[in-house]
Write a protein that holds these residues in place. Sequence first.
Motif, short mmCIF file in Angstrom:
data_model
loop_
_atom_site.label_atom_id
_atom_site.label_comp_id
_atom_site.label_asym_id
_atom_site.label_seq_id
_atom_site.Cartn_x
_atom_site.Cartn_y
_atom_site.Cartn_z
N LYS A 16 5.49 8.40 -16.17
CA LYS A 16 4.06 9.27 -15.79
C LYS A 16 2.50 9.02 -16.92
N LEU A 17 3.13 9.06 -17.82
CA LEU A 17 2.35 8.27 -18.89
C LEU A 17 1.96 7.38 -18.35
N CYS A 18 2.56 6.16 -18.25
CA CYS A 18 2.52 4.88 -18.41
C CYS A 18 1.30 4.66 -16.51
N THR A 19 1.60 5.73 -15.86
CA THR A 19 0.82 5.34 -15.19
C THR A 19 -0.36 5.23 -14.82
N ARG A 20 -0.60 6.40 -16.28
CA ARG A 20 -2.02 7.00 -16.73
C ARG A 20 -2.97 6.22 -17.39
N MET A 21 -2.02 5.00 -17.97
CA MET A 21 -2.51 4.14 -19.24
C MET A 21 -4.06 3.16 -18.34
#
Length: 124
Positions: A16-21
């Motif tokens: 989830k964090l990676c998709t928002r980077m």
Amino acid sequence: MLIFTGVSDRRELLDKLCTRMKPGAAIIVFDRTIAASGYEAKVMMRMVWNGKLKAGVSMAEVADKEMRLVGVQRPIEPVELGDALEIFRFADFAGWIIQAQPRRGSQHRGGFGGSSHLCCRELR
């Protein structure tokens, strides 16, 4: 800290964090890892406790905290972070950087557009 996140939930959280980077972004993780085994583990534990004592924490406070965290903390395995770059280590405490990477087949040409063109490096 991932140590307080259930092992089965960590992958989803990191994804989830990676998709928002955004381009150039990074996730910085500092956490405890699975301790070494045998005498090495004893030495590392003593190093950590010694550091806490030198910082003015009493042995009773150190022991009390350790006991309160039993069953609450689950140290991470570095392999959970894929090819994250380790940037710090003191005994079983370490830090890593997970950098945003262009997704395969992306037409992204730079700039600060949405994060839909990014993902983290391979995370296991």
